[in-house]
Design a protein around this motif. Structure first.
Motif, mmCIF file in Angstrom:
data_model
loop_
_atom_site.group_PDB
_atom_site.id
_atom_site.type_symbol
_atom_site.label_atom_id
_atom_site.label_comp_id
_atom_site.label_asym_id
_atom_site.label_seq_id
_atom_site.Cartn_x
_atom_site.Cartn_y
_atom_site.Cartn_z
ATOM 1 N N UNK A 237 0.826 1.649 72.871
ATOM 2 C CA UNK A 237 0.093 2.910 72.786
ATOM 3 C C UNK A 237 0.669 3.795 71.683
ATOM 4 N N UNK A 238 2.001 3.789 71.547
ATOM 5 C CA UNK A 238 2.622 4.570 70.472
ATOM 6 C C UNK A 238 2.144 4.127 69.104
ATOM 7 N N UNK A 239 2.015 2.814 68.900
ATOM 8 C CA UNK A 239 1.498 2.301 67.624
ATOM 9 C C UNK A 239 0.064 2.763 67.412
ATOM 10 N N UNK A 240 -0.743 2.760 68.483
ATOM 11 C CA UNK A 240 -2.135 3.211 68.366
ATOM 12 C C UNK A 240 -2.193 4.694 68.013
ATOM 13 N N UNK A 241 -1.333 5.503 68.620
ATOM 14 C CA UNK A 241 -1.316 6.940 68.337
ATOM 15 C C UNK A 241 -0.912 7.200 66.893
ATOM 16 N N UNK A 242 0.083 6.473 66.397
ATOM 17 C CA UNK A 242 0.499 6.636 64.999
ATOM 18 C C UNK A 242 -0.645 6.308 64.047
ATOM 19 N N UNK A 243 -1.364 5.223 64.330
ATOM 20 C CA UNK A 243 -2.504 4.860 63.486
ATOM 21 C C UNK A 243 -3.604 5.915 63.583
ATOM 22 N N UNK A 244 -3.774 6.496 64.771
ATOM 23 C CA UNK A 244 -4.780 7.538 64.933
ATOM 24 C C UNK A 244 -4.421 8.770 64.112
#
Length: 403
Positions: A378-385
């Motif tokens: 989820x952290x990786x997804x948030x960074x990409x967002x």
């Protein structure tokens, strides 16, 4: 220029009624322990046969959740909800005819298919919100309340008076109340239309897809870890010497707390950002798993169970919410139903194998590892967002006012 019209989901009446539809989709999963207990008592089924029935139901749930990509935005949402509810009611009433086991497998698959269609529909409706974290928090809280009520009423007020027949009829009535009665306040179809006059950047579109899939994977991993423990919470409590009545009371309260966590996530939204609220709750959940592993007393069992159950709706509100915001097609969000199906099927299977081979600490460790993995994914997804929003040109889109 890109013109976007969003579905007017963000109204209290739609939230409540679509939440009831979602509760219909989660109905059989929520009351599964009681339903299987009644089936076991009536037909004398063993654990292996009951496990096959659960697999059939989850298979039907997942297949319809996946197939919904083909028709979820082409067919009237009211027609979908009505048809799926009728299918579930028919499957439930068929159980009253004392069908042979092979027929019952098919009946459970059809019931799972109907609930899967309802859940995929609710995921799509709430996914059109302009504030998806808040919308999914409300959805997850709303869908848990009827389950908590039925878990309380069925064994106390229904089964002692009317037995198996009364339980099945009550579930059928509940399905009509949740899947049919609210339909006048549920939109007929999405008003989310995207008209792109200058094509979007291919890189941005690719980044959005990565965010959506990372969010889906995070949801699946989290559900698998949670379900691996949830299926054995009662047995875990008995290991500490607790009675069935005490464990039932604890889990009943925990179910209500799970509903409340969805509303808490809805109220917080993005006020504290995306990652921090989820990280705090996941850390609390891991601490709860550690307490469950102590096997010491009622206190450690209660605190551990409450921390674990609070995390469910809260975490899913954020993972589903991020997925919905970056799912520009509005179709992939329905795969949340498939995540629920796979997690409900794989989690208990893995948990059972680990317990038989290594004991209860192993399944608690597995669940904790899943939760830590969710933080990373989820952290990786948030960074990409965040990166996607930085590169997005705010003048490239015009949001039309709601009607």
């Amino acid at each position: 220029m890109k013109t976007t019209i969003s579905n007017p989901i963000d109204r209290t009446s739609v939230y409540i009624c679509a939440g009831l539809v979602s509760a219909g989709g989660a109905l059989l999963l929520n009351v599964l322990p009681l339903l299987f207990g009644a089936l076991s008592e009536r037909y004398g089924f063993g654990e292996n046969q009951l496990g096959s029935l659960a697999m059939a139901m989850n298979l039907g749930f997942g297949v319809l959740g996946l197939a919904s990509l083909l028709w979820i935005r082409r067919v009237s949402w009211r027609v979908i909800s009505l048809s799926a509810s009728v299918l579930v009611v028919a499957a439930l009433l068929c159980m009253l005819t004392d069908p042979p086991y092979e027929t019952l497998l098919m009946v459970m698959a059809l019931a799972g298919a109907g609930t899967g269609a309802l859940y995929a529909l609710a995921m799509t409706i709430f996914g059109d919100s302009v504030q998806p974290e808040r919308a999914f928090g409300f959805k997850l809280g709303m869908e848990t309340i009827p389950g908590a009520i039925l878990l309380t009423l069925l064994p106390v007020a229904v089964a002692p008076l009317w037995g198996f027949q009364g339980m099945i009829v009550t579930l059928a009535i509940a399905m009509v109340l949740m899947g049919v009665v609210p339909l006048p306040w549920v939109p007929r179809r999405s008003q989310r239309v995207s008209q792109v006059l200058t094509g979007p950047e291919p890189t941005v579109a690719a980044e959005n897809r990565v965010i959506v899939w990372l969010s889906l994977i995070a949801s699946l991993v989290f559900l698998t870890g949670i379900m691996s423990v949830w299926a054995f919470l009662e047995l875990l409590g008995k290991k500490t010497g607790l009675s069935s009545d005490t464990i039932g009371a604890v889990l009943g309260v925990g179910f209500v707390i799970n509903a409340g966590s969805g509303f808490v996530a809805s109220s917080i939204g993005l006020k504290a950002g995306r990652f921090l609220p989820l990280a705090v709750v996941v850390c609390a959940e891991v601490a709860g798993l550690v307490m469950l592993g102590q096997f010491a007393s009622l206190t450690t069992y209660v605190i551990g169970a409450m921390c674990m159950l609070f995390s469910i709706s809260f975490v899913l509100a954020y993972t589903f919410g991020l997925m919905a915001e970056f799912d520009l097609s509005g179709k992939l969000v329905a795969l949340g139903a498939l995540c629920l199906s796979i997690g409900a099927a794989v989690g208990p299977a893995v948990g059972g194998l680990l317990i038989e081979a290594y004991g209860y600490p192993a399944v608690l460790l597995f669940s904790g590892a899943c939760s830590v993995s969710v933080l990373l994914i989820y952290g990786a997804a948030v960074l990409k967002a965040q990166q996607s929003k930085k590169t997005d040109n705010p003048e490239a889109s015009v949001v039309m006012p709601r009607t």
